[in-house]
Design an enzyme around this catalytic site. Structure first.
Site: not given
Ligand code: UDP
Length: 319
Positions: A10-12, A31-32, A76, A149, A153
């Site tokens: 991912g991005f981060i 990661d999927n 993440l 969301y 979280k």
């Protein structure tokens, strides 16, 4: 040290991988590729100290295997982006709740430390001057998708905290406030990559609502630096830490600054929330972090200003 990064493409996650590798750690990237992209880690794929595992955090056997081989897990992997949450609420809940349960179960089994990346969405509609980690959450109805969301979280945070308190597992919670930079895509609603893409193409910049809502953006490199320092610190477990930028900017002003930095001729188009997301959508009008706790503990200090971030995103997208 060997670090597992869920959501590693991912991005981060990919920026975190770069930073850990730069200091000599080994990484396993799970990661999927649902929102992560191979492109983000293309430059890492041939390295001996990087292992990429294609799969989901919902696959308990797979998580068991990678967790057993790791000293720390940076968790993440999540369904992120307000648009994605509103469009695919059930899939998002499964990933964010069941997926996190599996991560903590397996981490506990193998004694692997876990850092979870939570979010400023936790605070909901609390528009206090500076949001501190102990501040109250103000949420709308659970029947409005946006708030699911924040709920999911929060459950992840409760799991992290409870595994620390009840089971003695070393866990850490960071709450990220609008993390931005190269590799972030606008596909799931994130405002800076989206404005930049519109500006580069000369399309209208879509400012939602009246554009007076504000955010504080944080450069991904600064956020990653804070994440690593918190995970390294001997006394950081069992608590939450805000990581975010200091410059508060309205979306109206952001649109103008993207136009200026990119030299674009785009005009601004105001889009009502109902049209942008769904009927009855509630936005956060203001979100400003208090990062004193992270500053006091590990010296967290954002180093990259907004115009510099926009410039980097412009260059990244032009590439
Ligand atoms: N936003 C906007 N235009 C867009 C996308 C987002 O005006 O094309 C607004 C959005 O309504 C919010 C802010 O930009 O007020 C930040 O949105 P983002 O999804 O990046 O992060 P959030 O803070 O909502 O999690």
């Amino acid at each position: 040290m060997r670090a597992l990064i869920t959501g590693g493409a991912g991005f981060i996650g990919s920026h975190l991988a770069d930073a850990l590798l730069a200091r000599g750690d080994q990484v396993i990237l799970l990661d999927n590729l649902s929102t992560g992209r191979l492109e983000n880690i293309e430059h890492l794929r041939q390295r001996d100290d990087v292992e990429f595992v294609l799969g989901s955090i919902l696959n308990a056997d797979l998580v068991d295997d990678v967790m057993a081989r790791s000293d720390i897990c940076f968790h993440l992997a999540a369904a992120v982006g307000v648009e994605l949450i509103v469009d695919k609420p059930l899939e998002s809940l499964a990933t964010n709740i069941r997926g996190s349960e599996i991560v903590f179960e397996k981490a506990h089994k193998h004694g692997t430390r876990v850092l979870v990346t939570s979010t400023s969405e936790i605070y909901g509609k609390n528009t206090s001057d500076r949001l501190g980690e102990e501040d109250d959450r103000i949420l709308g109805s659970p029947l409005k998708s946006r708030w699911s969301y924040s709920e999911a979280k929060a459950i992840e945070e409760i799991l992290a905290y409870t595994y620390w308190r009840q089971k003695g597992l070393q866990t850490y919670i960071v709450r990220l406030f609008n993390t931005v930079g190269p590799r972030q895509t606008g596909h799931y609603g994130m405002v800076i990559p989206r404005f930049v893409s519109q500006a580069i193409k000369g399309e209208a910049i879509t400012v939602y609502g009246d554009g007076q809502q504000t955010r504080c953006f944080c450069f991904v490199g600064d956020a990653v630096d804070g994440i690593i320092k918190i995970a390294d610190h001997p006394e950081s477990s069992g608590r939450a830490y805000n990581l975010g930028g200091t410059e508060e900017v309205s979306m109206d002003e952001l649109a103008q600054r993207v136009i200026a930095v990119s030299g674009s001729e785009s005009k601004i188009r105001y889009v009502p929330y109902d049209e942008a997301y769904e009927e009855g959508f509630e936005d956060m009008q203001r979100r400003v972090p208090d990062t004193t706790r992270a500053r006091d503990l590990v010296g967290f200090e954002p180093t990259v200003g907004l115009d510099e971030i926009i410039e980097m995103v412009v260059q990244d997208q032009r590439r």
